[in-house]
Every structure is written in C-alpha cells, then in structure tokens.
Write an enzyme that holds these catalytic residues in place. Sequence first.
Site, short mmCIF file in Angstrom:
data_model
loop_
_atom_site.label_atom_id
_atom_site.label_comp_id
_atom_site.label_asym_id
_atom_site.label_seq_id
_atom_site.Cartn_x
_atom_site.Cartn_y
_atom_site.Cartn_z
N GLN A 163 0.84 -1.21 0.00
CA GLN A 163 0.00 0.00 0.00
C GLN A 163 0.88 1.26 0.00
O GLN A 163 2.06 1.20 0.33
CB GLN A 163 -0.91 0.00 1.23
CG GLN A 163 -0.20 -0.23 2.55
CD GLN A 163 -1.07 -0.91 3.59
OE1 GLN A 163 -2.31 -0.79 3.61
NE2 GLN A 163 -0.42 -1.65 4.49
N GLU A 178 0.36 -8.56 11.19
CA GLU A 178 0.32 -7.33 10.39
C GLU A 178 0.91 -7.66 9.01
O GLU A 178 2.02 -8.21 8.93
CB GLU A 178 1.13 -6.25 11.09
CG GLU A 178 1.53 -5.05 10.21
CD GLU A 178 0.36 -4.32 9.57
OE1 GLU A 178 -0.56 -3.90 10.31
OE2 GLU A 178 0.36 -4.22 8.32
N ASP A 206 -7.85 -4.74 14.02
CA ASP A 206 -7.55 -3.31 13.84
C ASP A 206 -7.09 -3.12 12.40
O ASP A 206 -5.91 -2.91 12.10
CB ASP A 206 -6.45 -2.90 14.83
CG ASP A 206 -6.02 -1.45 14.62
OD1 ASP A 206 -4.88 -1.11 15.03
OD2 ASP A 206 -6.81 -0.67 14.04
N PRO A 231 -5.58 -4.62 0.77
CA PRO A 231 -5.26 -5.78 1.62
C PRO A 231 -6.29 -6.01 2.73
O PRO A 231 -6.43 -7.12 3.22
CB PRO A 231 -3.88 -5.43 2.19
CG PRO A 231 -3.69 -3.98 1.97
CD PRO A 231 -4.50 -3.61 0.78
N1 SAM Z 1 -7.14 2.68 13.10
C1 SAM Z 1 -7.16 2.40 11.70
C2 SAM Z 1 -8.55 2.40 11.17
O1 SAM Z 1 -9.47 2.51 11.98
O2 SAM Z 1 -8.71 2.33 9.96
C3 SAM Z 1 -6.42 1.13 11.41
C4 SAM Z 1 -4.99 1.34 11.63
S1 SAM Z 1 -3.87 0.03 11.36
C5 SAM Z 1 -2.58 0.98 10.71
C6 SAM Z 1 -4.50 -0.88 9.97
C7 SAM Z 1 -3.49 -1.97 9.60
O3 SAM Z 1 -4.13 -3.07 8.96
C8 SAM Z 1 -2.40 -1.50 8.61
O4 SAM Z 1 -1.16 -1.52 9.25
C9 SAM Z 1 -2.48 -2.50 7.46
O5 SAM Z 1 -1.22 -2.81 6.90
C10 SAM Z 1 -3.12 -3.69 8.16
N2 SAM Z 1 -3.74 -4.66 7.26
C11 SAM Z 1 -4.52 -4.43 6.18
N3 SAM Z 1 -4.89 -5.60 5.61
C12 SAM Z 1 -4.34 -6.60 6.36
C13 SAM Z 1 -4.37 -8.02 6.29
N4 SAM Z 1 -5.05 -8.65 5.31
N5 SAM Z 1 -3.71 -8.73 7.24
C14 SAM Z 1 -3.02 -8.09 8.23
N6 SAM Z 1 -2.95 -6.74 8.35
C15 SAM Z 1 -3.61 -6.01 7.41
#
Ligand code: SAM
Length: 286
Positions: free
Chosen positions: A31, A106, A156, A163
């Site tokens: 991303q 993650e 989260d 993704p």
């Molecule tokens: N607080 C934020 C929100 O409410 O949108 C979320 C924050 S956190 C940074 C979201 C995380 O999900 C990101 O680090 C992203 O890389 C991760 N992520 C996205 N798709 C994922 C997947 N399929 N497996 C694991 N992590 C994933």
Amino acid sequence: MKNQFEETLYDAHAQTLNIEEVYFEDKSEHQHIIIFHNSKFGRVMALDGVVQTTEKDEFIYHEMLTHVPILAHGAAENILIIGGGDGGILREALRHTKINNITMVEIDEAVVDMCVKYLPNHSQGAFDNSKLNLVIADGARFVAETKDKFDVIIVDSTDPIGPGEVLFQFEFYKNCKSLLNKDGIIVTQNGVAFMQPDEIKNTQKCFSKIFKDNYFYLASIPTYFGGDMAFGWGTDNAQHRHIDLDTLKARFKDSEIKTKYYNPEIHQGSFAIPQYILELISSSST
Ligand code: SAM
C-alpha cells in the site's frame, strides 16, 4: 497553495489536512504509506489515501477497541491483534498485566517500521515487549492456518479496500471464531456508521451466523470523518455485553490503567446505539 493531504475514501466527500512536513512517503509491497505533520492533529499516517491514525485522537480509538473487550472478558490472557501496524492497540493491550501473550499479525512490515520511526508515541516501545509475537503475514491466511487459541481477538484493520478486504469476509470471521477460547470475544474496526453503512450490514450478516451474541458499540474519533465509528462485537457469551457497572469499575480499578477516554460509564454507554444504526443491524440479521 498549501501542501494538503486529501482523503480519497469517499466519492462525494473529502477531508483535507494541511501538510506542514512529510516524514515518510513511499509505496510498500502492499500500500501507499504517508506519515506527515498537521498543526491540529500532530503526526498523521494515511494508507492508500485514507487517514489511519493521528497523534491527537488515536487514544480514543485504541482505548475503546482494546479495553472494552478485555475488561468485559475479565480474564483474558491471550490476545490476537490482526493489523494494528501503528502499535496503538498493542500499547494499550500490554497495559493489562494479566495478559501473558499477544500475537500480532500485520501484513505490512513497512507500516510497523515506519510507525516505530515516525509515530513513536503510538507504540512507545511496545514492539520490544517480550509478550509480543509479531507475525508479518496476511491476517486472513494466519487465522485459517494457526492452531493457537485466544481469549480476545482485536481486528484493527484498514477499510475493506486493498489488503484489508479479506478481513471483512465470512471466511475470516468464521476462522476467527474457531480460534476463540470458551467465552472469547472478537471486536472489529467496522467503519463510520453514517458514512459506511454497508460495513455494518456486512459484518452483522456474517456475525449473526457465527456468534450467539453479536452487536456493535460506538465511539467518535474526529479524524474518522462523519460521526460515530462502529466496533463489531462477537461472542458466544452474551453476559459479556451486560457486565454491571460495579464489576466494570472494580476491574478497571484493579487494572490500574490510566486512560484519556475509556471509563466504565463510557464502556456501558458505548453499546447504546441510535435508531438508524439499530435499523441497519436488524435489516441485516439472518
Ligand atoms: N485505526 C485504523 C482504522 O481505523 O482504519 C487502522 C490502523 S492500522 C494501521 C491498519 C493496519 O491493517 C495497517 O497496518 C495494514 O497494513 C493492516 N492490514 C490491512 N490488511 C491486512 C491483512 N489482510 N492482514 C493483516 N494486516 C492487514
């Protein structure tokens, strides 16, 4: 013309934030990542054009997504965090001293690395904690393959684009259920109800087939534009959603955790849902 970040989450509406300074911007394997400074919200991270977290209001989201399920459960020892790359959930979960192990899955190592470097106040050293088992992988694949069991699962994730899409699907939720110990609880980042009603409807449709008790709770986080954010709630122990105030107060006091948003009254009140969201939920139940 001021340097501005314009969020691209919605077609008909966009929020913009002035950029005083860019700390990091690049495309990772998964991303686009930007971390910049805004005079109102402090350091801000956006992924694929969507605000993920800001220094000024992250405490609301991270406290509510972490302390509500853990204090409702009352005896959580093993936690699974899916996503959470900025480390805010991890930081809050580690404040519960009775928790022995936290597995965090993650997908994007670059998010972890850049948040440790440019958003240090989010993780505050949490990634160095020996209770953490950090897995860099797709959360959907992890829950399909692991044999580990958990008391609380905290999803989260980003929004269901890119993704994050797989983390809003029935298969993922079903696999999460199979990893929960007896009386386990799953909570999910489930979008801003007014702006993203389909996210609630979708999760409700899935959860109502998987959990004996499924609901949502709410909190308003300024940079998640458009009103209350919904958090999905799934468990087979319906009692968890009806813990009396004195018990919550005792558990919160016993945790010795100092918060900026969460308290037992807010915990209970967060499950009070306005009519238009109740109608979304009832229209999506099986
Ligand atoms: N607080 C934020 C929100 O409410 O949108 C979320 C924050 S956190 C940074 C979201 C995380 O999900 C990101 O680090 C992203 O890389 C991760 N992520 C996205 N798709 C994922 C997947 N399929 N497996 C694991 N992590 C994933």
